[in-house]
Structure formats: structure tokens, C-alpha cells
Design an enzyme around this catalytic site. Structure first.
Site, PDB file in Angstrom:
ATOM      1  N   THR A  50       0.862  -1.177   0.000  1.00 23.72           N
ATOM      2  CA  THR A  50       0.000   0.000   0.000  1.00 23.72           C
ATOM      3  C   THR A  50       0.896   1.225   0.000  1.00 23.72           C
ATOM      4  O   THR A  50       2.121   1.107  -0.071  1.00 23.72           O
ATOM      5  CB  THR A  50      -0.933  -0.006   1.228  1.00 23.72           C
ATOM      6  N   VAL A  52       0.765   4.459   2.160  1.00 18.73           N
ATOM      7  CA  VAL A  52       1.207   5.150   3.371  1.00 18.73           C
ATOM      8  C   VAL A  52       2.165   4.259   4.157  1.00 18.73           C
ATOM      9  O   VAL A  52       3.178   4.726   4.681  1.00 18.73           O
ATOM     10  CB  VAL A  52       0.005   5.567   4.256  1.00 18.73           C
ATOM     11  N   CYS A  53       1.861   2.980   4.205  1.00 18.55           N
ATOM     12  CA  CYS A  53       2.634   2.029   5.018  1.00 18.55           C
ATOM     13  C   CYS A  53       4.143   2.052   4.758  1.00 18.55           C
ATOM     14  O   CYS A  53       4.920   2.100   5.713  1.00 18.55           O
ATOM     15  CB  CYS A  53       2.111   0.612   4.840  1.00 18.55           C
ATOM     16  N   PRO A  54       4.589   2.022   3.489  1.00 17.69           N
ATOM     17  CA  PRO A  54       6.043   1.959   3.317  1.00 17.69           C
ATOM     18  C   PRO A  54       6.753   3.197   3.862  1.00 17.69           C
ATOM     19  O   PRO A  54       7.888   3.093   4.306  1.00 17.69           O
ATOM     20  CB  PRO A  54       6.231   1.824   1.805  1.00 17.69           C
ATOM     21  N   ILE A  57       7.165   2.336   7.613  1.00 17.70           N
ATOM     22  CA  ILE A  57       8.012   1.168   7.838  1.00 17.70           C
ATOM     23  C   ILE A  57       9.473   1.505   7.557  1.00 17.70           C
ATOM     24  O   ILE A  57      10.366   1.154   8.332  1.00 17.70           O
ATOM     25  CB  ILE A  57       7.520  -0.012   6.976  1.00 17.70           C
TER      26      ILE A  57
END
Length: 181
Positions: A50, A52-54, A57
Site C-alpha cells: 500500500t 502510506v505504510c512503506p 516502515i
């Protein structure tokens, strides 16, 4: 709907399969971190591949040495499988992948850990963005959960971790190095 208070109580114990920084599959558990006298920064994100997630992370990974210096282990969690995690890690950051990570990504495929921490969106089978800081004694010291559209602030996570580690009373806008009350 009655939510149970979790902060200032023992954190729900967990053990999950994970992709380790060396890309091997192994297990991560709260008990292991406690045994090693480590703080645990446990965060949930909705799903692999997805947008926003990277950003979250990789931001946490880029500053992992600061967490390590504070005797904290970072564990990222989604309801995806370890195989999906590994595929995302093996995807270059320029291609919306994660690239090399400095901490494990865990797979909560049966959704139990997300449910235990109160972040599971049951009808979608994905987690909200929950972040939890757990003391080496297993006490849940900090909990923040927000909508999946908004990424978290690594600086704030580090600030809160350091504030908790002072053992003192930290006023509003306290920054590391400042006096406690």
C-alpha cells in the site's frame, strides 16, 4: 461498546512468524524481548503493498539504531503472510517496496494479535495503525491508534520512548535531555 483499558496493565503476550532483517523466517515474541530486558515498540499497519505504510516502515527502519540505543526492539505487524512481507522487502523502495529493513515484520495471519490489541477491523481483516510501547517488564506503557490514512511520526515515538524511560514526570512538549518534573 465497552473498550477495555490496556495501558498500565500487562500487555497481551504474543508470538508470531516474522521476516527477520537477514530475510530469514523466524519467530518474534514479547516474552523474548522481556527475557532480554528490552523495550518493545509494536506497531500495526493495514497491509503490504500500500502507499502510506512503506513511508512509516522505512522511516522506522532508517532510524532503527536510535531505538537500539534505547534498548528497544521494533516489530512491525500486519495480517499479511511472511511470504507477502518478504516479497515487499525484496521490492526496491523506488518501486513502492521496502528494501532492506533493520527490524522484523511479523505476520498476524489469524488476526489474534491485532484483536488482542484492539486494532483489528473485523469485516476487512486488517489492522488500524496502532502503536504500542511495552516496558521490559511487559507493562503496556503507551498506546496510540489512528485512522489508516495517516502515517505516524517516528520522532514522536522516539520522544515518548525516552520520556517513559526517564521514569519521571515529563511535562507537555518535553524533549529528551530536558528536566523532568
Amino acid at each position: 461498546m465497552s473498550e477495555k483499558r490496556m495501558v498500565a496493565k500487562q500487555a497481551p503476550r504474543f508470538e508470531m512468524d516474522a521476516v527477520m532483517p537477514n530475510k530469514d523466517f523466524n519467530k518474534v515474541s514479547l516474552e523474548e524481548n522481556m527475557k532480554n530486558d528490552k523495550w518493545t515498540v509494536l506497531y500495526f499497519y493495514p497491509m503490504d503493498f500500500t502507499f502510506v505504510c512503506p513511508t512509516e516502515i522505512t522511516s522506522l527502519s532508517d532510524r532503527y539504531d536510535e531505538f537500539e540505543d534505547l534498548d528497544a526492539e521494533v516489530i512491525g505487524v500486519s495480517t499479511d503472510t511472511i511470504h507477502t512481507h518478504l516479497a515487499w522487502i525484496n521490492t526496491n523502495r523506488d518501486d513502492n517496496g521496502l528494501g532492506q529493513l533493520n527490524y522484523p515484520l511479523a505476520a498476524d495471519t489469524n488476526h489474534q494479535v491485532a484483536r488482542d490489541y484492539g486494532v483489528l477491523i473485523e469485516d476487512e481483516g486488517v489492522a488500524l495503525r496502532g502503536l504500542f510501547i511495552i516496558s521490559p517488564e511487559g507493562e503496556l506503557m503507551y498506546s496510540v491508534v489512528n485512522h489508516n490514512n495517516i502515517g505516524r511520526d517516528v520522532e514522536e515515538t522516539l520522544r515518548v520512548l525516552q520520556a517513559l524511560q526517564t521514569g519521571g514526570l515529563c511535562p507537555a512538549n518535553w524533549k529528551p535531555g530536558q528536566a523532568t518534573l
